[in-house]
Write a protein that holds these residues in place. Structure first.
Motif, PDB file in Angstrom:
ATOM      1  N   GLU A 182       0.832  -1.209   0.000  1.00 56.58           N
ATOM      2  CA  GLU A 182       0.000   0.000   0.000  1.00 56.58           C
ATOM      3  C   GLU A 182       0.866   1.259   0.000  1.00 56.58           C
ATOM      4  O   GLU A 182       0.575   2.237  -0.699  1.00 56.58           O
ATOM      5  CB  GLU A 182      -0.916  -0.021   1.222  1.00 56.58           C
ATOM      6  CG  GLU A 182      -1.903   1.142   1.261  1.00 56.58           C
ATOM      7  CD  GLU A 182      -2.822   1.053   2.457  1.00 56.58           C
ATOM      8  OE1 GLU A 182      -3.647   1.976   2.628  1.00 56.58           O
ATOM      9  OE2 GLU A 182      -2.719   0.071   3.215  1.00 56.58           O
ATOM     10  N   LYS A 183       1.944   1.246   0.771  1.00 51.89           N
ATOM     11  CA  LYS A 183       2.858   2.391   0.795  1.00 51.89           C
ATOM     12  C   LYS A 183       3.525   2.581  -0.566  1.00 51.89           C
ATOM     13  O   LYS A 183       3.704   3.707  -1.052  1.00 51.89           O
ATOM     14  CB  LYS A 183       3.919   2.187   1.873  1.00 51.89           C
ATOM     15  CG  LYS A 183       4.884   3.359   2.039  1.00 51.89           C
ATOM     16  CD  LYS A 183       5.857   3.090   3.165  1.00 51.89           C
ATOM     17  CE  LYS A 183       6.809   4.273   3.340  1.00 51.89           C
ATOM     18  NZ  LYS A 183       7.588   4.569   2.138  1.00 51.89           N
ATOM     19  N   ASP A 184       3.873   1.451  -1.203  1.00 52.32           N
ATOM     20  CA  ASP A 184       4.496   1.533  -2.523  1.00 52.32           C
ATOM     21  C   ASP A 184       3.532   2.141  -3.543  1.00 52.32           C
ATOM     22  O   ASP A 184       3.928   2.946  -4.397  1.00 52.32           O
ATOM     23  CB  ASP A 184       4.933   0.133  -2.957  1.00 52.32           C
ATOM     24  CG  ASP A 184       5.729   0.162  -4.248  1.00 52.32           C
ATOM     25  OD1 ASP A 184       6.788   0.802  -4.272  1.00 52.32           O
ATOM     26  OD2 ASP A 184       5.273  -0.455  -5.237  1.00 52.32           O
ATOM     27  N   ILE A 185       2.251   1.762  -3.449  1.00 47.96           N
ATOM     28  CA  ILE A 185       1.242   2.339  -4.351  1.00 47.96           C
ATOM     29  C   ILE A 185       1.149   3.848  -4.145  1.00 47.96           C
ATOM     30  O   ILE A 185       1.076   4.634  -5.099  1.00 47.96           O
ATOM     31  CB  ILE A 185      -0.130   1.672  -4.112  1.00 47.96           C
ATOM     32  CG1 ILE A 185      -0.090   0.207  -4.560  1.00 47.96           C
ATOM     33  CG2 ILE A 185      -1.236   2.421  -4.846  1.00 47.96           C
ATOM     34  CD1 ILE A 185      -1.349  -0.560  -4.239  1.00 47.96           C
ATOM     35  N   SER A 186       1.156   4.266  -2.872  1.00 46.46           N
ATOM     36  CA  SER A 186       1.068   5.699  -2.570  1.00 46.46           C
ATOM     37  C   SER A 186       2.258   6.458  -3.138  1.00 46.46           C
ATOM     38  O   SER A 186       2.105   7.530  -3.737  1.00 46.46           O
ATOM     39  CB  SER A 186       0.978   5.891  -1.055  1.00 46.46           C
ATOM     40  OG  SER A 186       0.941   7.262  -0.726  1.00 46.46           O
ATOM     41  N   ASP A 187       3.459   5.887  -2.981  1.00 46.32           N
ATOM     42  CA  ASP A 187       4.657   6.554  -3.509  1.00 46.32           C
ATOM     43  C   ASP A 187       4.608   6.662  -5.029  1.00 46.32           C
ATOM     44  O   ASP A 187       4.954   7.707  -5.611  1.00 46.32           O
ATOM     45  CB  ASP A 187       5.907   5.789  -3.079  1.00 46.32           C
ATOM     46  CG  ASP A 187       6.125   5.853  -1.576  1.00 46.32           C
ATOM     47  OD1 ASP A 187       5.555   6.756  -0.935  1.00 46.32           O
ATOM     48  OD2 ASP A 187       6.864   4.984  -1.047  1.00 46.32           O
ATOM     49  N   ARG A 188       4.155   5.610  -5.680  1.00 40.20           N
ATOM     50  CA  ARG A 188       4.084   5.641  -7.147  1.00 40.20           C
ATOM     51  C   ARG A 188       3.015   6.635  -7.626  1.00 40.20           C
ATOM     52  O   ARG A 188       3.168   7.277  -8.668  1.00 40.20           O
ATOM     53  CB  ARG A 188       3.794   4.236  -7.684  1.00 40.20           C
ATOM     54  CG  ARG A 188       4.941   3.268  -7.476  1.00 40.20           C
ATOM     55  CD  ARG A 188       4.625   1.888  -8.022  1.00 40.20           C
ATOM     56  NE  ARG A 188       5.713   0.963  -7.752  1.00 40.20           N
ATOM     57  CZ  ARG A 188       6.787   0.826  -8.528  1.00 40.20           C
ATOM     58  NH1 ARG A 188       6.909   1.568  -9.620  1.00 40.20           N
ATOM     59  NH2 ARG A 188       7.735  -0.046  -8.214  1.00 40.20           N
ATOM     60  N   THR A 189       1.931   6.770  -6.866  1.00 41.00           N
ATOM     61  CA  THR A 189       0.891   7.739  -7.228  1.00 41.00           C
ATOM     62  C   THR A 189       1.441   9.160  -7.181  1.00 41.00           C
ATOM     63  O   THR A 189       1.156   9.995  -8.058  1.00 41.00           O
ATOM     64  CB  THR A 189      -0.306   7.602  -6.275  1.00 41.00           C
ATOM     65  OG1 THR A 189      -0.809   6.266  -6.344  1.00 41.00           O
ATOM     66  CG2 THR A 189      -1.421   8.568  -6.642  1.00 41.00           C
ATOM     67  N   VAL A 190       2.224   9.444  -6.163  1.00 43.08           N
ATOM     68  CA  VAL A 190       2.846  10.767  -6.056  1.00 43.08           C
ATOM     69  C   VAL A 190       3.763  11.028  -7.242  1.00 43.08           C
ATOM     70  O   VAL A 190       3.759  12.117  -7.844  1.00 43.08           O
ATOM     71  CB  VAL A 190       3.619  10.887  -4.726  1.00 43.08           C
ATOM     72  CG1 VAL A 190       4.433  12.183  -4.695  1.00 43.08           C
ATOM     73  CG2 VAL A 190       2.663  10.844  -3.547  1.00 43.08           C
ATOM     74  N   GLN A 191       4.542  10.028  -7.637  1.00 43.92           N
ATOM     75  CA  GLN A 191       5.447  10.188  -8.774  1.00 43.92           C
ATOM     76  C   GLN A 191       4.675  10.443 -10.070  1.00 43.92           C
ATOM     77  O   GLN A 191       5.055  11.293 -10.894  1.00 43.92           O
ATOM     78  CB  GLN A 191       6.319   8.938  -8.913  1.00 43.92           C
ATOM     79  CG  GLN A 191       7.289   8.732  -7.756  1.00 43.92           C
ATOM     80  CD  GLN A 191       8.055   7.425  -7.875  1.00 43.92           C
ATOM     81  OE1 GLN A 191       7.885   6.694  -8.843  1.00 43.92           O
ATOM     82  NE2 GLN A 191       8.897   7.153  -6.889  1.00 43.92           N
ATOM     83  N   ILE A 192       3.576   9.734 -10.259  1.00 47.47           N
ATOM     84  CA  ILE A 192       2.777   9.914 -11.480  1.00 47.47           C
ATOM     85  C   ILE A 192       2.140  11.301 -11.510  1.00 47.47           C
ATOM     86  O   ILE A 192       2.100  11.980 -12.551  1.00 47.47           O
ATOM     87  CB  ILE A 192       1.707   8.807 -11.565  1.00 47.47           C
ATOM     88  CG1 ILE A 192       2.385   7.449 -11.802  1.00 47.47           C
ATOM     89  CG2 ILE A 192       0.705   9.095 -12.680  1.00 47.47           C
ATOM     90  CD1 ILE A 192       1.446   6.271 -11.747  1.00 47.47           C
ATOM     91  N   ASN A 193       1.645  11.759 -10.353  1.00 46.32           N
ATOM     92  CA  ASN A 193       1.046  13.102 -10.295  1.00 46.32           C
ATOM     93  C   ASN A 193       2.083  14.176 -10.598  1.00 46.32           C
ATOM     94  O   ASN A 193       1.786  15.177 -11.288  1.00 46.32           O
ATOM     95  CB  ASN A 193       0.418  13.336  -8.924  1.00 46.32           C
ATOM     96  CG  ASN A 193      -0.838  12.495  -8.718  1.00 46.32           C
ATOM     97  OD1 ASN A 193      -1.507  12.134  -9.697  1.00 46.32           O
ATOM     98  ND2 ASN A 193      -1.169  12.202  -7.473  1.00 46.32           N
ATOM     99  N   ASP A 194       3.300  14.006 -10.109  1.00 44.84           N
ATOM    100  CA  ASP A 194       4.370  14.959 -10.427  1.00 44.84           C
ATOM    101  C   ASP A 194       4.645  14.985 -11.922  1.00 44.84           C
ATOM    102  O   ASP A 194       4.854  16.053 -12.526  1.00 44.84           O
ATOM    103  CB  ASP A 194       5.646  14.585  -9.662  1.00 44.84           C
ATOM    104  CG  ASP A 194       5.519  14.849  -8.173  1.00 44.84           C
ATOM    105  OD1 ASP A 194       4.607  15.615  -7.787  1.00 44.84           O
ATOM    106  OD2 ASP A 194       6.324  14.278  -7.396  1.00 44.84           O
TER     107      ASP A 194
END
Length: 239
Positions: A182-194
């Motif tokens: 779940e934490k990995d998904i959150s980190d990847r979401t932040v990267q995609i939004n950037d």
């Protein structure tokens, strides 16, 4: 190798009574066309006597070996758990001339020697004053054995607790893995939004905006697919 001797028993059975030496007789029958050397070895020399301890069995004849056990004034402590053994060694006689048995055995090739073990069993005589005491000893021995035997229908408490503990630990490990995913998904979401913000900022005209929108949609599609795949894997771990 084929046997040379046919013994009359497979175990030595001694009926013990107070202050009387117990004995049993082992008959050795030759099934060979040649004279056969034999010797009987003991695991406890101080407890038994053998007559004769060694000798020669003529072809197709028998010889009786008498084994005596030392007399006991009290019940032997290992009466129900005796591990004594006799070892019978036989071999073809190396030469026909009579000689000292020990000398003949020295001439025997080791590969021609046969071996056979005879376990010892002790029983209490029916008319013995030990009978009542022996019955109690045997009953207590059986009870002690039963304490360490777990029935298949009712596993021991320690086994149950171990099984439950292992299952709980497994569930904790799966939950930790799910949290990490779940934490990995959150980190990847932040990267995609950037990445989306950078694409939008770099567009200066409509064509660029159209291109950015297409890129945005592509990135969003990748994001959704990635999140669904990781979420499905996380749910599978928790099942």
């Amino acid at each position: 190798m084929e046997a040379l001797i046919k013994p009359s028993m497979k175990e030595m059975v001694f009926t013990v009574t107070p202050d009387v030496p117990a004995s049993c007789t082992l008959e050795l029958e030759s099934i060979s066309d040649l004279p056969v050397l034999f010797k009987l070895k003991l695991s406890k020399m101080e407890r038994y006597s053998v007559n004769p301890p060694a000798g020669v069995v003529p072809p197709e004849q028998k010889i009786a070996v008498v084994i005596r056990m030392t007399a006991y004034s009290q019940i032997p402590p290992d009466v129900f758990s005796c591990r004594d053994k006799f070892r019978l060694e036989t071999a073809p006689m190396p030469r026909t001339e009579l000689a000292d048995i020990a000398e003949l055995w020295q001439e025997v090739p080791p590969k021609t020697t046969r071996f056979q073990l005879f376990p010892v069993k002790m029983v209490i005589g029916e008319d013995s004053r030990w009978k009542e005491i022996a019955d109690k000893m045997e009953a207590e021995a059986n009870v002690d054995k039963g304490r360490f035997v777990a029935t298949p229908s009712e596993p021991s408490a320690s086994l149950k607790s171990t099984t439950a503990y292992s299952g709980e630990e497994l569930l904790k490990r799966r939950r930790r893995m799910a949290n990490e995913i779940e934490k990995d998904i959150s980190d990847r979401t932040v990267q995609i939004n950037d990445l989306k913000r950078k694409i939008e900022a770099s567009t200066s005209n409509q064509d660029s905006r159209d291109t950015a929108e297409n890129s945005y949609m592509g990135v969003s599609g990748v994001q959704i697919i990635l999140m669904l795949a990781i979420t499905a894997f996380s749910i599978k771990l928790l099942i």
